[in-house]
Design a protein around this motif. Sequence first.
Motif, mmCIF file in Angstrom:
data_model
loop_
_atom_site.group_PDB
_atom_site.id
_atom_site.type_symbol
_atom_site.label_atom_id
_atom_site.label_comp_id
_atom_site.label_asym_id
_atom_site.label_seq_id
_atom_site.Cartn_x
_atom_site.Cartn_y
_atom_site.Cartn_z
ATOM 1 N N GLN A 289 2.674 59.300 -10.853
ATOM 2 C CA GLN A 289 2.120 59.061 -12.184
ATOM 3 C C GLN A 289 3.120 59.437 -13.283
ATOM 4 O O GLN A 289 3.250 58.753 -14.283
ATOM 5 C CB GLN A 289 0.831 59.875 -12.337
ATOM 6 N N MET A 290 3.828 60.572 -13.062
ATOM 7 C CA MET A 290 4.742 61.081 -14.091
ATOM 8 C C MET A 290 6.161 60.532 -13.968
ATOM 9 O O MET A 290 7.106 61.105 -14.493
ATOM 10 C CB MET A 290 4.796 62.608 -14.028
ATOM 11 N N PHE A 291 6.360 59.470 -13.236
ATOM 12 C CA PHE A 291 7.652 58.798 -13.021
ATOM 13 C C PHE A 291 8.655 59.672 -12.249
ATOM 14 O O PHE A 291 9.259 59.231 -11.301
ATOM 15 C CB PHE A 291 8.320 58.330 -14.324
ATOM 16 N N ASN A 292 8.835 60.927 -12.738
ATOM 17 C CA ASN A 292 9.785 61.850 -12.111
ATOM 18 C C ASN A 292 11.182 61.278 -11.966
ATOM 19 O O ASN A 292 11.801 61.355 -10.913
ATOM 20 C CB ASN A 292 9.269 62.304 -10.740
ATOM 21 N N LEU A 293 11.687 60.721 -13.062
ATOM 22 C CA LEU A 293 13.090 60.299 -13.059
ATOM 23 C C LEU A 293 13.947 61.484 -13.482
ATOM 24 O O LEU A 293 13.475 62.380 -14.178
ATOM 25 C CB LEU A 293 13.300 59.143 -14.039
ATOM 26 N N THR B 187 13.277 76.966 -12.327
ATOM 27 C CA THR B 187 11.907 76.791 -12.804
ATOM 28 C C THR B 187 11.786 75.529 -13.650
ATOM 29 O O THR B 187 10.874 74.734 -13.487
ATOM 30 C CB THR B 187 11.475 78.023 -13.615
ATOM 31 N N GLU B 188 12.771 75.353 -14.557
ATOM 32 C CA GLU B 188 12.751 74.174 -15.420
ATOM 33 C C GLU B 188 12.794 72.880 -14.628
ATOM 34 O O GLU B 188 12.273 71.864 -15.052
ATOM 35 C CB GLU B 188 13.971 74.198 -16.348
ATOM 36 N N GLY C 149 10.897 68.978 -6.526
ATOM 37 C CA GLY C 149 9.802 68.336 -5.800
ATOM 38 C C GLY C 149 10.131 66.889 -5.472
ATOM 39 O O GLY C 149 9.931 66.430 -4.343
ATOM 40 N N LEU C 150 10.679 66.186 -6.464
ATOM 41 C CA LEU C 150 11.023 64.785 -6.244
ATOM 42 C C LEU C 150 12.088 64.649 -5.163
ATOM 43 O O LEU C 150 11.960 63.847 -4.235
ATOM 44 C CB LEU C 150 11.553 64.165 -7.541
ATOM 45 N N TYR D 265 4.036 70.485 -10.907
ATOM 46 C CA TYR D 265 4.376 71.498 -11.911
ATOM 47 C C TYR D 265 4.464 70.890 -13.309
ATOM 48 O O TYR D 265 5.078 69.858 -13.520
ATOM 49 C CB TYR D 265 5.707 72.146 -11.533
ATOM 50 N N GLU D 266 3.828 71.552 -14.247
ATOM 51 C CA GLU D 266 3.883 71.058 -15.637
ATOM 52 C C GLU D 266 4.812 71.952 -16.437
ATOM 53 O O GLU D 266 4.624 73.135 -16.498
ATOM 54 C CB GLU D 266 2.477 71.110 -16.264
#
Lengths: 238, 414
Positions: A92-96, B310-311, B317-318, B413-414
Amino acid sequence: MALIEVKDLRKTYVNDGVETPALRGVSFSIGKGEFVSIMGPSGSGKSTLLHILGFLDRQTSGVYKFNQKTIDGYSSDELAKLRNEKMGFVFQMFNLLPRTTVLDNVLLPLVYSGLEENQWEQKAAKAVEQVGLAHRMNHESSQLSGGEKQRVAIARALVNDAEVIFADEPTGNLDSKSGEVIMDTLQNLNKMGHTIVLITHETYTAEHSQRIIRLKDGLMESDTPVKNRRIANGHFTK
Amino acid sequence: MQLKHGFKIALNGLQANKSRTALTILGIVIGITAIILVMSLGEGARELILSEVRGMGAETIVIRPGREPKGPTDIAETVFSDSLTSRDVDALRLKSNVPGLVDVAPGVIVTGSVSYLGETYKPFILGWSAEFMVDFLDLYPEDGEIFYESDIRQKSSVAIIGSKVKEELFGDSDAVGQNITIKDRKFRIVGAYPPRGQLAFFNVDDLVLIPYTTAQSYLLGIDHYHEIITRAASPDLVDQTVRDIELTLRESHNITDPEKDDFFIVTQQGLVDQIKIITQTFTAFLALVVAISLVVGGIGIMNIMLVSVTERTREIGLRKAIGATNRDILTQFLLESVLLTSAGGVIGIAIGLGLSLGISVVLSQFLGINWEFSIPIAGIVLGLGVSGLVGLIFGLYPARHAARKDPIEALRYE
């Protein structure tokens, strides 16, 4: 032939000794080339199911066969290799990666593959073309619109010739027009033979697939083919 | 994942946050600069001291009274010790005792001032043989001549003065033939040395040389020597000659236990060894201080790397979702911290060398010190190694932290 086959799949999280069941016995199978939606309200267990199907998590009990094989004895490194070779993820958040070009974002999975480096760019470029972003190839990800970002993410999921693409609420962060383009892209890929598993809570989005599996409270509510399948318009190549 | 690509990823990670990267490595830069500066200047200082010591000649053997000084009280004992006398000089001069010896020159040091027609100056007054100065230091007056063995035997009141002494007392007028006063006794100047500056352990320009016998009898009222300088026939004979001298003096002083020697012997090699030990100790101490600063810098690195991990939780994760193993993630963050500290090391080395060169230029050009700029190869290797190691050690914890992240949690994580 079933690509994905689950039987009585259960997952229970244990937090401070309190057991919370997320999946309470789910069985279905997904064939090669299918476009299946998994639907359900939040807390229905659809994300948990996706994580297990995507080798990011393991079930508590039950059987999951991917390509007729279970992964029960696999180490986390072996699972990482399988994810790299067989699966593509769209989030959902793209994660690029920020401050990174479209091309470099797309070739990221190849970095962790055994593929020779001189083939990376060619393969990545092909994937970028497949999602209709050839003209954005060397733009940084931050310069793209939300819809374009998600298409880059789809290209990234394609680049390693994944056997299945898992899309987790891919239109959740997009306006309806961009969402339409994403669904069009996914339908297009499905037409080309890619197996797609879509997670969504919107019926409208789910109706773009061929079949909808509905979950509720960790149990399968229904598994029905889509009668009037929606065909996305606003094709990106138009 | 190939290491080459790991480097690329790590470099990208660092470039993403340039000013933070720069501030983070400041601690390492300062630490490595200190290493290079200490080692470069330390080497220069050691070479300077060693070159002075080497000026005394490899075959020179100095005998001093008292116990070998190992502390402040021992030094006092040396000054007041009266164990070396003319009897010892006679014994040493016997070829049967010490066959390797070519020169035996006893001497005394007089503290006091000289005056001429109301002008007073406090020079370095030595009672010694002028002939020995010719042989030993190739030191010969430019005006007048030296005094001889006969003057020493007769305890003549004659003196040779250095260029600075001449200038202070006589200005531009002739000094040879004039009488100067030392401790109420008149000395006739027979020669004036040319300017030579620092030689071995004293400044020639500041010297007033008189016969040691005269100094003993009329100025000091003692019959012992402060020092006997001798020379072996060749540098190869020094070790053997030192042993012969020790045996001769022990016999002459009735000493059986070498622990109770009332004299000690200094050779160039001995001094060189001593200086090396002193500078090594000094360097080790400074290295400790530098090590502490590097640990502080390393903790800074660790802190920033933890923030960075952390940032970039979602990125981790990706990467894991698309196939990075724990090891890949560990390698990525370790490389990042090692690159970070190594860059700090390289910058520190450059700054350190630059500062050292600057100081060398100031010392040699403006202060006239015979200082040589040296590039401390060992320091550079050490600096690079240490900075990389700091990155490895202090990067390990954040990198493990990153590698162990659960991909599902990390993606959320946000």
